[in-house]
Design a protein around this motif. Sequence first.
Motif, PDB file in Angstrom:
ATOM      1  N   CYS A 184      32.960  17.417   4.460  1.00 41.57           N
ATOM      2  CA  CYS A 184      32.209  17.670   3.249  1.00 41.57           C
ATOM      3  C   CYS A 184      30.718  17.649   3.575  1.00 41.57           C
ATOM      4  O   CYS A 184      30.274  16.905   4.449  1.00 41.57           O
ATOM      5  CB  CYS A 184      32.570  16.685   2.147  1.00 41.57           C
TER       6      CYS A 184
ATOM      7  N   ILE B  82      27.040  17.237   1.827  1.00 37.16           N
ATOM      8  CA  ILE B  82      26.375  16.770   0.615  1.00 37.16           C
ATOM      9  C   ILE B  82      24.863  16.890   0.800  1.00 37.16           C
ATOM     10  O   ILE B  82      24.305  16.252   1.700  1.00 37.16           O
ATOM     11  CB  ILE B  82      26.694  15.272   0.357  1.00 37.16           C
TER      12      ILE B  82
ATOM     13  N   LEU C  90      24.221  15.336   4.279  1.00 33.50           N
ATOM     14  CA  LEU C  90      25.187  14.357   4.764  1.00 33.50           C
ATOM     15  C   LEU C  90      26.485  15.110   5.029  1.00 33.50           C
ATOM     16  O   LEU C  90      26.998  15.782   4.141  1.00 33.50           O
ATOM     17  CB  LEU C  90      25.395  13.303   3.684  1.00 33.50           C
TER      18      LEU C  90
ATOM     19  N   GLN D 231      30.374  14.529   6.369  1.00 32.16           N
ATOM     20  CA  GLN D 231      31.296  13.482   6.773  1.00 32.16           C
ATOM     21  C   GLN D 231      32.741  13.894   6.578  1.00 32.16           C
ATOM     22  O   GLN D 231      33.052  14.829   5.840  1.00 32.16           O
ATOM     23  CB  GLN D 231      30.979  12.135   6.127  1.00 32.16           C
TER      24      GLN D 231
ATOM     25  N   THR E 186      37.032  12.236   7.088  1.00 29.39           N
ATOM     26  CA  THR E 186      37.907  11.112   7.409  1.00 29.39           C
ATOM     27  C   THR E 186      39.302  11.622   7.694  1.00 29.39           C
ATOM     28  O   THR E 186      39.727  12.653   7.172  1.00 29.39           O
ATOM     29  CB  THR E 186      37.959  10.089   6.260  1.00 29.39           C
TER      30      THR E 186
ATOM     31  N   ASP F 239      26.367  10.346  13.713  1.00 28.54           N
ATOM     32  CA  ASP F 239      25.515   9.169  13.559  1.00 28.54           C
ATOM     33  C   ASP F 239      26.296   7.872  13.505  1.00 28.54           C
ATOM     34  O   ASP F 239      25.822   6.844  13.961  1.00 28.54           O
ATOM     35  CB  ASP F 239      24.653   9.294  12.292  1.00 28.54           C
ATOM     36  N   ASN F 240      27.467   7.892  12.926  1.00 29.18           N
ATOM     37  CA  ASN F 240      28.242   6.643  12.846  1.00 29.18           C
ATOM     38  C   ASN F 240      29.717   6.921  12.637  1.00 29.18           C
ATOM     39  O   ASN F 240      30.094   7.906  12.023  1.00 29.18           O
ATOM     40  CB  ASN F 240      27.751   5.755  11.692  1.00 29.18           C
TER      41      ASN F 240
ATOM     42  N   VAL G 169      36.284   7.436  10.104  1.00 30.40           N
ATOM     43  CA  VAL G 169      35.349   8.204   9.300  1.00 30.40           C
ATOM     44  C   VAL G 169      34.192   8.569  10.215  1.00 30.40           C
ATOM     45  O   VAL G 169      33.684   7.712  10.927  1.00 30.40           O
ATOM     46  CB  VAL G 169      34.811   7.358   8.120  1.00 30.40           C
TER      47      VAL G 169
ATOM     48  N   THR H 177      30.394  10.344  10.300  1.00 30.33           N
ATOM     49  CA  THR H 177      29.306  10.691   9.389  1.00 30.33           C
ATOM     50  C   THR H 177      28.063  11.080  10.169  1.00 30.33           C
ATOM     51  O   THR H 177      27.717  10.427  11.154  1.00 30.33           O
ATOM     52  CB  THR H 177      28.962   9.491   8.478  1.00 30.33           C
ATOM     53  N   VAL H 178      27.396  12.109   9.708  1.00 34.94           N
ATOM     54  CA  VAL H 178      26.142  12.507  10.337  1.00 34.94           C
ATOM     55  C   VAL H 178      25.201  13.027   9.259  1.00 34.94           C
ATOM     56  O   VAL H 178      25.644  13.574   8.245  1.00 34.94           O
ATOM     57  CB  VAL H 178      26.389  13.574  11.432  1.00 34.94           C
ATOM     58  N   VAL H 179      23.922  12.792   9.473  1.00 39.73           N
ATOM     59  CA  VAL H 179      22.894  13.372   8.607  1.00 39.73           C
ATOM     60  C   VAL H 179      22.203  14.463   9.418  1.00 39.73           C
ATOM     61  O   VAL H 179      21.691  14.201  10.497  1.00 39.73           O
ATOM     62  CB  VAL H 179      21.902  12.297   8.139  1.00 39.73           C
ATOM     63  N   CYS H 180      22.246  15.683   8.916  1.00 40.75           N
ATOM     64  CA  CYS H 180      21.861  16.875   9.680  1.00 40.75           C
ATOM     65  C   CYS H 180      20.735  17.645   9.048  1.00 40.75           C
ATOM     66  O   CYS H 180      20.645  17.730   7.822  1.00 40.75           O
ATOM     67  CB  CYS H 180      23.014  17.878   9.686  1.00 40.75           C
TER      68      CYS H 180
ATOM     69  N   ILE I 284      22.666   2.062   9.748  1.00 43.93           N
ATOM     70  CA  ILE I 284      22.404   2.800  10.979  1.00 43.93           C
ATOM     71  C   ILE I 284      21.069   3.521  10.848  1.00 43.93           C
ATOM     72  O   ILE I 284      20.925   4.360   9.964  1.00 43.93           O
ATOM     73  CB  ILE I 284      23.500   3.867  11.223  1.00 43.93           C
TER      74      ILE I 284
ATOM     75  N   LEU J 160      18.493   6.326  11.307  1.00 47.40           N
ATOM     76  CA  LEU J 160      18.691   7.750  11.582  1.00 47.40           C
ATOM     77  C   LEU J 160      17.505   8.321  12.354  1.00 47.40           C
ATOM     78  O   LEU J 160      16.459   7.695  12.448  1.00 47.40           O
ATOM     79  CB  LEU J 160      18.880   8.509  10.267  1.00 47.40           C
ATOM     80  N   ARG J 161      17.736   9.528  12.866  1.00 47.38           N
ATOM     81  CA  ARG J 161      16.675  10.207  13.627  1.00 47.38           C
ATOM     82  C   ARG J 161      15.597  10.751  12.703  1.00 47.38           C
ATOM     83  O   ARG J 161      14.574  11.233  13.156  1.00 47.38           O
ATOM     84  CB  ARG J 161      17.293  11.384  14.396  1.00 47.38           C
ATOM     85  N   HIS J 162      15.867  10.724  11.401  1.00 47.59           N
ATOM     86  CA  HIS J 162      14.989  11.423  10.468  1.00 47.59           C
ATOM     87  C   HIS J 162      14.117  10.440   9.696  1.00 47.59           C
ATOM     88  O   HIS J 162      14.626   9.591   8.974  1.00 47.59           O
ATOM     89  CB  HIS J 162      15.815  12.252   9.491  1.00 47.59           C
TER      90      HIS J 162
ATOM     91  N   LEU K 293      21.258   5.211   7.391  1.00 47.54           N
ATOM     92  CA  LEU K 293      22.582   5.516   6.864  1.00 47.54           C
ATOM     93  C   LEU K 293      23.247   4.177   6.550  1.00 47.54           C
ATOM     94  O   LEU K 293      23.344   3.312   7.417  1.00 47.54           O
ATOM     95  CB  LEU K 293      23.374   6.266   7.929  1.00 47.54           C
TER      96      LEU K 293
ATOM     97  N   GLN L 239      26.768   2.558   5.072  1.00 46.82           N
ATOM     98  CA  GLN L 239      28.099   2.910   4.622  1.00 46.82           C
ATOM     99  C   GLN L 239      29.086   1.771   4.776  1.00 46.82           C
ATOM    100  O   GLN L 239      28.851   0.809   5.507  1.00 46.82           O
ATOM    101  CB  GLN L 239      28.606   4.197   5.257  1.00 46.82           C
TER     102      GLN L 239
ATOM    103  N   LEU M  38      34.377   9.091  -0.144  1.00 46.14           N
ATOM    104  CA  LEU M  38      35.637   9.664   0.300  1.00 46.14           C
ATOM    105  C   LEU M  38      36.743   8.781  -0.261  1.00 46.14           C
ATOM    106  O   LEU M  38      36.563   7.570  -0.385  1.00 46.14           O
ATOM    107  CB  LEU M  38      35.725   9.657   1.829  1.00 46.14           C
TER     108      LEU M  38
ATOM    109  N   THR N 280      33.877  13.419  -2.806  1.00 46.91           N
ATOM    110  CA  THR N 280      33.973  14.716  -2.140  1.00 46.91           C
ATOM    111  C   THR N 280      34.624  14.467  -0.797  1.00 46.91           C
ATOM    112  O   THR N 280      33.978  14.040   0.140  1.00 46.91           O
ATOM    113  CB  THR N 280      32.573  15.328  -1.921  1.00 46.91           C
TER     114      THR N 280
ATOM    115  N   HIS O 217      41.437  11.652   2.391  1.00 46.75           N
ATOM    116  CA  HIS O 217      42.645  11.952   3.150  1.00 46.75           C
ATOM    117  C   HIS O 217      43.818  11.212   2.518  1.00 46.75           C
ATOM    118  O   HIS O 217      43.665  10.105   2.033  1.00 46.75           O
ATOM    119  CB  HIS O 217      42.454  11.531   4.613  1.00 46.75           C
TER     120      HIS O 217
END
Lengths: 327, 327
Positions: free
Chosen positions: A4, A6, A15, A17, A19, A53-54, A108, A110-113, B6, B8-10, B15, B17, B56, B93, B96
């Motif tokens: 997903c 976000i 975001l 992520q 699972t 990221d995690n 799970v 997760t990354v922030v891109c 966590i 982040l690079r930004h 992050l 969670q 999730l 969003t 599983h």
Amino acid sequence: MDSCVIPLRHGGLSLVQTTDFFYPLVEDPYMMGRIACANVLSDLYAMGITDCDNMLMLLSISQKMNEEEREKIMPLMVKGFRDAAEEGGTSVTGGHTVINPWIIIGGVATVVCQPNEFIMPDNAVPGDVLVLTKPLGTQVAVNAHQWLDNPERWNKIKLVVSKEDVELAYQEAMFNMAMLNRTAAGLMHTFNAHAATDITGFGILGHAQNLAKQQKSEVSFVIHNLPIIAKMAAVSKASGRFGLLQGTSAETSGGLLICLPREQAARFCAEIKSPKYGEGHQAWIIGIVEKGNQTARIIDKPRIIEVMPRGASLHHDNSNTSPETTS
Amino acid sequence: MDSCVIPLRHGGLSLVQTTDFFYPLVEDPYMMGRIACANVLSDLYAMGITDCDNMLMLLSISQKMNEEEREKIMPLMVKGFRDAAEEGGTSVTGGHTVINPWIIIGGVATVVCQPNEFIMPDNAVPGDVLVLTKPLGTQVAVNAHQWLDNPERWNKIKLVVSKEDVELAYQEAMFNMAMLNRTAAGLMHTFNAHAATDITGFGILGHAQNLAKQQKSEVSFVIHNLPIIAKMAAVSKASGRFGLLQGTSAETSGGLLICLPREQAARFCAEIKSPKYGEGHQAWIIGIVEKGNQTARIIDKPRIIEVMPRGASLHHDNSNTSPETTS
């Protein structure tokens, strides 16, 4: 989509992520941990994301295991999961464990891109070529291996496969399931991939259909070639189960199915085999994208590419270079 | 910590969670969904985070349920989960689902935060006051309710509690477990909270001890008061299980335990009851932070605050204002 996406409140970041969790399907707990991790990360890799990221780990310990089994098996599974995460350049921080009748392992990712870090899987166009990065037949290999101890089932397939074939296929399946799709994800950017997904429970055809449905252009996917772990096509046929040749056999932690511009596909397949990415990467051109109505199909008599297990070729190489056979 | 953080690079973002999943403990599937969601979000709320970017959902359907049961029960659980997420200003969003011997419900809550959006739970200092935002005794109430159908167990507690008491306590427990700790999380910023955690499986004492261990200053937590759903202290004693008065009875989706500056604590407890935050919020000062060695304890004879179930007070109000009793 496999993950997903976000939009965040912060400067154009998203975001992403995903699972996944399931039950052990191989006997080696360490490999099972690796497979579970590779399987979760694969959903990010399918979007061309190479960095995570995690990770959180989801675990249930079986109430049917005694203390000794727990202490032996669970740390190995956790280690396999963590090792694969490390190989993916990420780490496991957090998670949750419960007691349950069955073992469960999953996670799970997760990354922030930034927008350029992921490839939305909806840009396939007619003329593209379909590439697959792992051979099919993992489920068939895993089940055939279980049938070594089940005479009734074994009798149905023993005419088409030897015990050694099954052992080698099982090792090959484990190797493939535990391999990260990270290199393929990186090369999706290099070779301008238009869309991708990873192959898991719905089989190659099911996932191809899902991917076709998501495309913005009017396209259909046609699959001509099925790269399959050696002998597993025959096992699938003889057993009368799976539907491997129909593309409906489930895979676990399968390869990426990638839509690439025609002129890039062969270069992608050559590049991924380069030793600089480590051992064992392969890729095959398996079909084409044509104008159509968002469907996918396998042609009537697809070409079966028998993918030799590494164990076999290793054995073969050894005997070729052994002193006894060198003249 | 209740959530992982966590970097982040930004641009200074983190992050944050958390994940949690468990087995149904109440009979109402809709409420169970709400409780599962409130329970996951609670780990973010314990860090003063009021907004969640994505959830999730993790679900397993019991293989023992028939088709009809599945179609009736699972959508209600999912709806409860989604409704609670919506109340928390977030949405579900992704996720599983698997098949398993037991039902499992849980989730993952993720947010990307600026540094001022979360409160690291390690700044308690001597002189702080401990505040709790939900009454204890959820597990006792849930079990006592199950014992209504178990004569052997019921016989042990029937001298201290009536069936109606148990019904009311069970309703009160459900209401509390399903209530989000979001208002409390917001007020942690308003009243300059120094640290917090949420009360779940380890009971009030276990979580107080965990929180004490994390503090940067040399502190200990001393708990003087135990707000408990009415009659559940007596049930815990009579049953000889739980250890509710010792602080070791598990809670599900319990309140936040917050370290507040002394001069702010009473204001926090008054503010949270304001109708502007909706119905049902409560908070009690339950102890103090003193100089010490990172431990927590309950005093010898803590004061039990019997928290009246809403059902009871509603009933009471009704009878007070009914024509029959008005003179």
